[in-house]
Design a protein around this motif. Structure first.
Motif, short mmCIF file in Angstrom:
data_model
loop_
_atom_site.label_atom_id
_atom_site.label_comp_id
_atom_site.label_asym_id
_atom_site.label_seq_id
_atom_site.Cartn_x
_atom_site.Cartn_y
_atom_site.Cartn_z
N SER A 18 -30.16 -39.33 8.28
CA SER A 18 -31.14 -40.10 9.03
C SER A 18 -32.43 -40.40 8.26
N PRO A 19 -33.00 -39.48 7.43
CA PRO A 19 -34.23 -39.80 6.70
C PRO A 19 -34.05 -40.96 5.72
N LEU A 20 -32.81 -41.23 5.30
CA LEU A 20 -32.60 -42.29 4.32
C LEU A 20 -32.86 -43.68 4.89
N SER A 21 -32.80 -43.79 6.22
CA SER A 21 -33.01 -45.11 6.84
C SER A 21 -34.46 -45.56 6.73
N ASN A 22 -35.38 -44.61 6.45
CA ASN A 22 -36.80 -44.95 6.36
C ASN A 22 -37.24 -45.31 4.94
N ILE A 23 -36.31 -45.27 4.00
CA ILE A 23 -36.66 -45.55 2.61
C ILE A 23 -36.92 -47.05 2.43
N LYS A 24 -38.05 -47.35 1.78
CA LYS A 24 -38.37 -48.74 1.47
C LYS A 24 -38.47 -48.88 -0.05
N THR A 25 -37.71 -49.80 -0.58
CA THR A 25 -37.70 -49.99 -2.02
C THR A 25 -38.62 -51.14 -2.42
N PRO A 26 -39.36 -50.98 -3.53
CA PRO A 26 -40.26 -52.03 -3.99
C PRO A 26 -39.48 -53.15 -4.68
N ASN A 27 -40.18 -54.21 -4.97
CA ASN A 27 -39.58 -55.34 -5.68
C ASN A 27 -39.47 -54.97 -7.17
N PRO A 28 -38.27 -54.86 -7.68
CA PRO A 28 -38.11 -54.43 -9.08
C PRO A 28 -38.71 -55.42 -10.08
N ILE A 29 -38.74 -56.71 -9.72
CA ILE A 29 -39.30 -57.71 -10.65
C ILE A 29 -40.80 -57.48 -10.80
N GLU A 30 -41.47 -57.21 -9.67
CA GLU A 30 -42.91 -56.96 -9.73
C GLU A 30 -43.22 -55.68 -10.50
N LEU A 31 -42.41 -54.66 -10.30
CA LEU A 31 -42.61 -53.41 -11.03
C LEU A 31 -42.55 -53.65 -12.54
N ASN A 32 -41.56 -54.39 -12.97
CA ASN A 32 -41.38 -54.65 -14.40
C ASN A 32 -42.50 -55.54 -14.95
N GLN A 33 -42.91 -56.52 -14.16
CA GLN A 33 -43.96 -57.42 -14.63
C GLN A 33 -45.26 -56.67 -14.87
N ARG A 34 -45.64 -55.77 -13.94
CA ARG A 34 -46.88 -55.01 -14.11
C ARG A 34 -46.81 -54.10 -15.32
N ALA A 35 -45.68 -53.45 -15.50
CA ALA A 35 -45.52 -52.55 -16.65
C ALA A 35 -45.50 -53.32 -17.96
N GLN A 36 -44.84 -54.46 -17.97
CA GLN A 36 -44.78 -55.28 -19.18
C GLN A 36 -46.14 -55.85 -19.55
N SER A 37 -46.97 -56.15 -18.53
CA SER A 37 -48.32 -56.63 -18.79
C SER A 37 -49.14 -55.57 -19.51
N ALA A 38 -48.99 -54.30 -19.06
CA ALA A 38 -49.71 -53.20 -19.72
C ALA A 38 -49.22 -53.04 -21.15
N LEU A 39 -47.94 -53.19 -21.36
CA LEU A 39 -47.38 -53.06 -22.70
C LEU A 39 -47.88 -54.19 -23.61
N ALA A 40 -47.93 -55.41 -23.07
CA ALA A 40 -48.41 -56.55 -23.86
C ALA A 40 -49.88 -56.37 -24.23
#
Length: 272
Positions: free
Chosen positions: A8-30
């Motif tokens: 039952s606790p798994l139904s409350n999991i919310k996953t972020p947008n993976p594209i946005e996660l990568n874009q923010r991290a790649q910006s820091a790397l750049a």
């Protein structure tokens, strides 16, 4: 714990947008790739950027844990639920396999002993037939020699008919002995040990498989041997974790053959 309580606790999991996660991290790397640190001002800017990176990494890790922790807890609960029954079945499998192997080993020993006895009986019978053939050949030779002597004596006395008869009988004795010898040799050659039945196979169960394995019983002795055989070095795994612990403790005073102590420099930073 019931299955519903686990999942039952798994139904409350919310996953972020993976594209946005990568874009923010790649910006820091750049950003850091484009930075040049060549004076105090740029060094301080790099320090601020480093603290920002640490903050974003911390937030990213916390976000990851909000997803992973419930999954890990559910996985652990599920594994705990099935661990007990699985272990009981593994024990049952191990026990029954040992008993089956024990039975097959007994049957193999019985079969091996039966083969040994059959082969021994076959060897004895071959030896008996060979001895019988040799005995018959000896008797035939003696009889032929006696007949040859009679033929020679009859010939000396001028009794040509008797001499011819004795010579013919001698040839017949020799021919008969050769035929008997061939017959005995053929019989001996045709002897075969009876087939000893192996344990009957059972559908779905493969035959007992023998696998050879090895284990170290004297590490020092094995290492000394490997030292003389470079091609075996890949069999030795170095515990680098313990090696690094020793290097941290001894530093440059650590002088071991084949080991290099070196400095691995890092910068510690807190999140902004």
């Amino acid at each position: 714990m019931e299955t519903n309580e686990i999942l039952s606790p798994l139904s409350n999991i919310k996953t972020p947008n993976p594209i946005e996660l990568n874009q923010r991290a790649q910006s820091a790397l750049a950003m850091v790739n484009s930075m040049v640190v060549d004076n105090q001002e740029t060094y301080e800017l790099a320090a601020d950027e480093l603290k920002g990176i640490k903050s974003r990494a911390k937030a990213l890790e916390e976000q990851r844990k909000t997803i992973v922790d419930p999954l890990n807890k559910a996985t652990k609960a599920i594994n705990d639920m099935f661990r007990g029954p699985s272990q009981f079945l593994e024990q049952a499998e191990s026990i029954i396999k040992k008993k089956m192997i024990g039975y097959t080993e007994i049957q193999e020993r019985i079969a091996a002993e039966a083969r040994r006895k059959a082969e021994e009986a076959q060897r004895i019978e071959r030896a008996r037939l060979a001895a019988e053939a040799a005995e018959r050949e000896q008797k035939a030779r003696e009889e032929a020699e006696a007949l040859a002597a009679q033929a020679k004596e009859a010939e000396a006395q001028g009794n040509v008919g008797k001499a011819a008869e004795a010579a013919a009988r001698a040839e017949m004795v020799v021919a008969s002995a050769v035929q008997e010898s061939i017959a005995l040799e053929t019989t001996a050659a045709s002897l075969t040990a009876p087939v000893v039945a192996a344990p009957a196979s059972v559908a779905g169960i493969s035959k007992t498989k023998v696998t050879f394995k090895a284990r170290v019983i004297n590490k020092a002795e094995f290492l000394a041997f490997v030292a003389t055989r470079p091609e075996l070095l890949e069999m030795i795994d170095v515990n680098e974790s313990k090696l690094n612990n020793m290097a941290r403790a001894l530093k440059t005073s650590m002088k071991y053959p084949g080991i290099e102590v070196y400095e691995d420099k890092t910068i510690a930073a807190r999140a902004a």
